[in-house]
Design a protein around this motif. Structure first.
Motif, PDB file in Angstrom:
ATOM      1  N   SER A  13       0.099 -23.191 -13.594  1.00  0.00           N
ATOM      2  CA  SER A  13       0.875 -21.985 -13.299  1.00  0.00           C
ATOM      3  C   SER A  13       0.239 -20.760 -13.922  1.00  0.00           C
ATOM      4  O   SER A  13       0.138 -19.696 -13.286  1.00  0.00           O
ATOM      5  N   LEU A  42       7.043 -21.473  -8.872  1.00  0.00           N
ATOM      6  CA  LEU A  42       7.700 -22.691  -8.407  1.00  0.00           C
ATOM      7  C   LEU A  42       7.229 -23.895  -9.219  1.00  0.00           C
ATOM      8  O   LEU A  42       8.052 -24.732  -9.635  1.00  0.00           O
ATOM      9  N   VAL A  43       5.935 -23.975  -9.466  1.00  0.00           N
ATOM     10  CA  VAL A  43       5.396 -25.083 -10.268  1.00  0.00           C
ATOM     11  C   VAL A  43       5.968 -25.053 -11.679  1.00  0.00           C
ATOM     12  O   VAL A  43       6.376 -26.085 -12.232  1.00  0.00           O
ATOM     13  N   VAL A  45       8.811 -23.691 -12.725  1.00  0.00           N
ATOM     14  CA  VAL A  45      10.242 -24.026 -12.723  1.00  0.00           C
ATOM     15  C   VAL A  45      10.448 -25.532 -12.545  1.00  0.00           C
ATOM     16  O   VAL A  45      11.255 -26.153 -13.249  1.00  0.00           O
ATOM     17  N   CYS A  46       9.698 -26.132 -11.614  1.00  0.00           N
ATOM     18  CA  CYS A  46       9.830 -27.581 -11.391  1.00  0.00           C
ATOM     19  C   CYS A  46       9.442 -28.363 -12.637  1.00  0.00           C
ATOM     20  O   CYS A  46      10.098 -29.363 -12.988  1.00  0.00           O
ATOM     21  N   LEU A  49      12.219 -28.232 -15.102  1.00  0.00           N
ATOM     22  CA  LEU A  49      13.390 -29.019 -14.718  1.00  0.00           C
ATOM     23  C   LEU A  49      13.264 -30.503 -15.055  1.00  0.00           C
ATOM     24  O   LEU A  49      14.278 -31.212 -15.088  1.00  0.00           O
ATOM     25  N   VAL A  50      12.048 -30.995 -15.273  1.00  0.00           N
ATOM     26  CA  VAL A  50      11.882 -32.404 -15.662  1.00  0.00           C
ATOM     27  C   VAL A  50      11.744 -32.549 -17.169  1.00  0.00           C
ATOM     28  O   VAL A  50      11.467 -33.641 -17.668  1.00  0.00           O
ATOM     29  N   TYR A  57      22.294 -31.069 -15.123  1.00  0.00           N
ATOM     30  CA  TYR A  57      21.737 -30.221 -14.073  1.00  0.00           C
ATOM     31  C   TYR A  57      22.823 -29.495 -13.260  1.00  0.00           C
ATOM     32  O   TYR A  57      22.491 -28.703 -12.385  1.00  0.00           O
TER      33      TYR A  57
END
Length: 462
Positions: A13, A42-43, A45-46, A49-50, A57
């Motif tokens: 990112s 996007l990368v 944020v993803c 999230l993990v 969530y």
């Protein structure tokens, strides 16, 4: 393995963000730059999230839906003419997020007993700069949207008071680092930050809002860096540093384009009525001479070279599509048409470029001030649409003028000048424009969109 994957995603990112900034430097690659930046986000944020520290969530999904519902209209339905205030509003939301994270992290550490001196430095810095960016951005939005007066709002001793208040905030931050569990100082930092944001922007005139928005963007970046240190998140540190550095560099570049020091922008109250006795001696002598649309159209239709100078009036009238139509009509008559773009035309950097690109004007017809200035002497007509201070010869000829020394477009060198203007008012600097009373200048008064539409009709009939 999960932790390693997250850090690799963050590294990817960061690389995409750097490449995106490079691509944004050229109009032909700017769209690709935005796409790379969006994919990089996007990368990031993803990957976040993990992260194993996220235990639920549900609220994230609520935030995602709410943000999408708010963000889509802001991105798709807000007109390009209102983009400066939309950007200021977005800065407020971003800074609010950083501030709330800082408050939440402090409260969590306070109750868990995990506050350290190092973490408190980051949290205090984050909350202070985040809070002043929230209120400062809202003030900038209000001035750009004309919800607040565009003229500077000042009072006696304001700069001393503001600097003193800022110093008190720094002292509170130092004391909080020494005593991390003293919540009174944390609350004081938050309150002072909110107050400084308001008091910092109110005394700055509307003409300087592009610099202010860029500077606030830099502050938001600094808050993001502090958030990264507080959360031990590498991508926030990298992105915040890029944001802070680029915002500061852009602010300096715009100040240079206006021949203004950074301190003058922040503390000079440029545009105030009480600007000093020199403001009274900077007026232009002479009378403005009007012109009819049919006469202006004939002059344009039979010219060999025409340079169009767009300004904020073009954005207000939303006349970019009509300007493109006029340029197309003139080019069909073998007229050489070019657009001269001043660095601070409009209400944000690149404002005119974005508007004209939206209307379909080719990038190769847009010329920066340094590239177009020497060509004005060869132009048969210079068509000025809603620009004022950036074409005022007083910036070169009148040492008593508040804008003296500001780089301007050499419109006065053209063989003839046509100025489209709503009325006889002054620019944001409050200085009369010598160009408007020049013997070679004619004024076409009225709404720019209607005036250009009439010019298109007359050119077709010429």
């Amino acid at each position: 393995m999960i932790a390693t994957g997250i850090q690799l995603a963050y590294l990817s990112s960061a690389a995409l963000f750097v490449l995106a900034l490079r691509a944004l430097g050229q109009p032909t690659t700017a769209r690709r730059g935005m796409q790379m930046a969006a994919f990089g986000m996007l990368v990031a944020v993803c990957a976040t999230l993990v992260d194993q520290r996220i235990v639920s969530y549900e609220w994230l999904i609520v935030g995602l839906v709410a943000g999408g519902v708010i963000g889509y209209p802001l991105g798709m339905w807000v007109p390009m003419t209102a983009m400066p205030q939309r950007i200021a509003f977005s800065h407020a939301f971003g800074a609010l997020a950083a501030t709330l994270v800082g408050v939440g992290e402090y409260l969590h550490g306070f109750h868990e007993g995990t506050l350290t001196h190092g973490k408190t430095v980051a949290l205090g810095f984050e909350v202070f700069f985040g809070a002043l960016t929230v209120t400062g951005s809202l003030m900038a939005f209000g001035k750009l949207q004309e919800l607040l007066p565009g003229a500077p709002i000042t009072f006696r001793g304001q700069n001393v008071f503001n600097l003193s208040l800022f110093a008190i905030g720094v002292v509170c931050l130092v004391w909080l680092v020494v005593s991390p569990y003293d919540t009174a100082f944390f609350i004081a930092i938050l309150a002072i930050g909110l107050a400084v944001g308001v008091l910092m922007v109110l005394p700055i005139g509307g003409a300087d809002m592009p610099v202010v928005v860029s500077l606030l963007n830099s502050y938001a970046g600094l808050a993001a860096v502090a958030t990264g240190f507080a959360l031990d998140n590498n991508i926030l540190i990298v992105v915040g540093a890029l944001d802070g550095a680029s915002g500061f560099i852009l602010s300096m570049a715009m100040s240079k384009a206006m021949n203004r020091s950074f301190a003058n922008v922040l503390f000079g109250a440029f545009g105030a009525e009480a600007a000093g006795p020199e403001a009274a001696t900077s007026g232009a002598s002479g009378e403005m001479v009007g012109i009819d649309a049919d006469d202006a159209a004939l002059r344009l239709a039979y010219a060999r070279r025409v340079i169009i100078v767009p300004g904020y009036g073009l954005a207000v009238a939303q006349a970019q599509h009509q300007v493109r139509e006029l340029a197309d009509l003139l080019e069909k008559r073998d007229v050489d048409v070019r657009f001269a773009i001043h660095p601070v035309a409009g209400r944000m950097p690149g404002h005119m470029n974005v508007l004209l690109a939206e209307a379909g004007v080719s990038y190769d017809k847009l010329f920066d001030m340094e590239d177009i200035n020497e060509r004005f002497s060869d132009a048969d007509v210079a068509l000025v649409i809603g620009a004022n201070d950036v074409v005022n010869p007083a910036a070169r000829t009148n040492r008593s003028s508040p804008i003296y020394g500001m780089p301007i477009l050499n419109v006065q060198d053209a063989k003839s000048v046509i100025v489209l203007k709503r009325g006889r008012g002054k620019g944001f600097s409050g200085v009369e424009n010598e160009l408007f009373v020049s013997p070679k200048t004619n004024m076409l008064f009225g709404d720019a969109k209607q005036s250009i539409t009439q010019l298109c009709v007359e050119v077709k009939q010429a």
